[in-house]
Design a protein around this motif. Structure first.
Motif, mmCIF file in Angstrom:
data_model
loop_
_atom_site.group_PDB
_atom_site.id
_atom_site.type_symbol
_atom_site.label_atom_id
_atom_site.label_comp_id
_atom_site.label_asym_id
_atom_site.label_seq_id
_atom_site.Cartn_x
_atom_site.Cartn_y
_atom_site.Cartn_z
ATOM 1 N N LEU A 121 -42.205 -28.192 64.158
ATOM 2 C CA LEU A 121 -42.932 -27.387 65.137
ATOM 3 C C LEU A 121 -43.488 -28.240 66.271
ATOM 4 N N GLY A 122 -44.171 -27.592 67.208
ATOM 5 C CA GLY A 122 -44.717 -28.260 68.384
ATOM 6 C C GLY A 122 -46.013 -28.984 68.100
ATOM 7 N N GLY A 123 -46.558 -29.599 69.147
ATOM 8 C CA GLY A 123 -47.821 -30.319 69.018
ATOM 9 C C GLY A 123 -48.161 -31.031 70.309
ATOM 10 N N PRO A 124 -49.399 -31.490 70.444
ATOM 11 C CA PRO A 124 -49.835 -32.135 71.681
ATOM 12 C C PRO A 124 -49.370 -33.572 71.834
ATOM 13 N N MET A 125 -48.802 -34.141 70.779
ATOM 14 C CA MET A 125 -48.338 -35.531 70.840
ATOM 15 C C MET A 125 -46.960 -35.608 71.492
ATOM 16 N N SER A 126 -46.529 -36.834 71.762
ATOM 17 C CA SER A 126 -45.204 -37.082 72.318
ATOM 18 C C SER A 126 -44.395 -37.903 71.321
ATOM 19 N N PRO A 127 -43.095 -37.661 71.211
ATOM 20 C CA PRO A 127 -42.263 -38.538 70.388
ATOM 21 C C PRO A 127 -42.288 -39.996 70.853
ATOM 22 N N ASN A 128 -42.729 -40.222 72.093
ATOM 23 C CA ASN A 128 -42.821 -41.592 72.609
ATOM 24 C C ASN A 128 -44.085 -42.313 72.158
ATOM 25 N N ASP A 129 -45.010 -41.586 71.520
ATOM 26 C CA ASP A 129 -46.236 -42.217 71.025
ATOM 27 C C ASP A 129 -45.904 -43.186 69.890
ATOM 28 N N ASP A 130 -46.601 -44.300 69.859
ATOM 29 C CA ASP A 130 -46.347 -45.334 68.858
ATOM 30 C C ASP A 130 -47.208 -45.076 67.623
ATOM 31 N N LEU A 131 -46.804 -44.086 66.830
ATOM 32 C CA LEU A 131 -47.511 -43.734 65.599
ATOM 33 C C LEU A 131 -46.519 -43.789 64.437
ATOM 34 N N PRO A 132 -46.878 -44.405 63.332
ATOM 35 C CA PRO A 132 -45.926 -44.568 62.225
ATOM 36 C C PRO A 132 -45.320 -43.265 61.724
ATOM 37 N N TRP A 133 -46.142 -42.210 61.608
ATOM 38 C CA TRP A 133 -45.613 -40.970 61.049
ATOM 39 C C TRP A 133 -44.601 -40.304 61.972
ATOM 40 N N ILE A 134 -44.698 -40.536 63.282
ATOM 41 C CA ILE A 134 -43.713 -39.990 64.217
ATOM 42 C C ILE A 134 -42.357 -40.652 63.987
ATOM 43 N N ALA A 135 -42.361 -41.957 63.789
ATOM 44 C CA ALA A 135 -41.119 -42.663 63.474
ATOM 45 C C ALA A 135 -40.577 -42.230 62.110
#
Length: 226
Positions: free
Chosen positions: A52-66
């Motif tokens: 789903l959507g969210g306010p974050m970006s896939p370009n953010d450097d967060l471990p859970w996004i990777a």
């Protein structure tokens, strides 16, 4: 079928996707990786992934996004269906070799999307959908563009049994009220090219055909694996 949903903000839930899951007798589990880290499902436990959507970006450097993208890649290799909305579509795009960029316009509110591909039978040529974004995906050549708007070309794509939409078909009336109640400041921004306030978005109401189109897209993805 075991449906696993990745939800990234409290006010953007699965909406009619949950209704589709119930209709078909599927088992649906919702995960909140932005709030409870290390709770992503294991690939072997997933039959269908929804992001789903969210306010974050896939370009953010967060471990859970990777880690999400790693899960997408695993499921893609196993030919399991994946659907992404907004941020979710951007995550899929990055996995298949695309990019996530700032969109030429910020779109928040209701606006028509135009079908630009005949790949999926039964889709209307134009339909009103809810937009809530200011970034977009750029897809590689092997993916097929599915929807566009007058302001932002890249609005939907399909690749094998993966499908991403930059906009939202899934919200039902209560979901839209929740989005506006908690995030209307995002709409009431001078940069919003659709020039709709939270009140405007509520007054518009959810188009009657949005649920049917959402069901059609989910059914299409399941059919690709059969």
């Amino acid at each position: 079928m075991r449906i696993h949903v990745l939800q990234h903000t409290p006010n953007e839930g699965p909406g009619s996707i949950a209704r589709w899951s119930q209709k078909h007798g599927h088992e649906m589990t919702v995960h909140h990786p932005a709030h409870f880290q290390d709770v992503l499902p294991k690939a072997e436990d997933v039959d269908f992934l929804v992001i789903l959507g969210g306010p974050m970006s896939p370009n953010d450097d967060l471990p859970w996004i990777a880690e999400e993208r790693s899960l997408i890649a695993q499921l893609m290799a196993q030919h399991k269906p994946i659907f992404g909305a907004c941020y979710g579509a951007q995550q899929i795009a990055k996995v298949i070799g695309g990019e996530v960029l700032d969109a030429p316009y910020k779109e928040v509110g209701w606006a028509p999307v135009k079908r630009v591909s005949d790949r999926i039978p039964g889709l209307p040529e134009k339909v009103e959908a809810l937009h809530w974004h200011e970034q977009m995906f750029a897809i590689p050549d092997q993916a097929e563009l599915l929807f566009s708007t007058d302001l932002v070309k890249n609005q939907g794509f399909v690749f094998e049994n993966l499908l991403g939409l930059q906009f939202h078909f899934e919200p039902e009336a209560d979901n839209v009220r929740e989005m506006v109640a908690n995030d209307s400041a995002y709409a009431n921004d001078a940069k919003n090219a659709l020039h709709q306030t939270g009140a405007d978005i509520l007054a518009h109401g959810v188009p009657s055909n949005n649920q049917g189109i959402m069901f059609l897209l989910l059914d299409y993805l399941v059919d690709q694996t059969n």
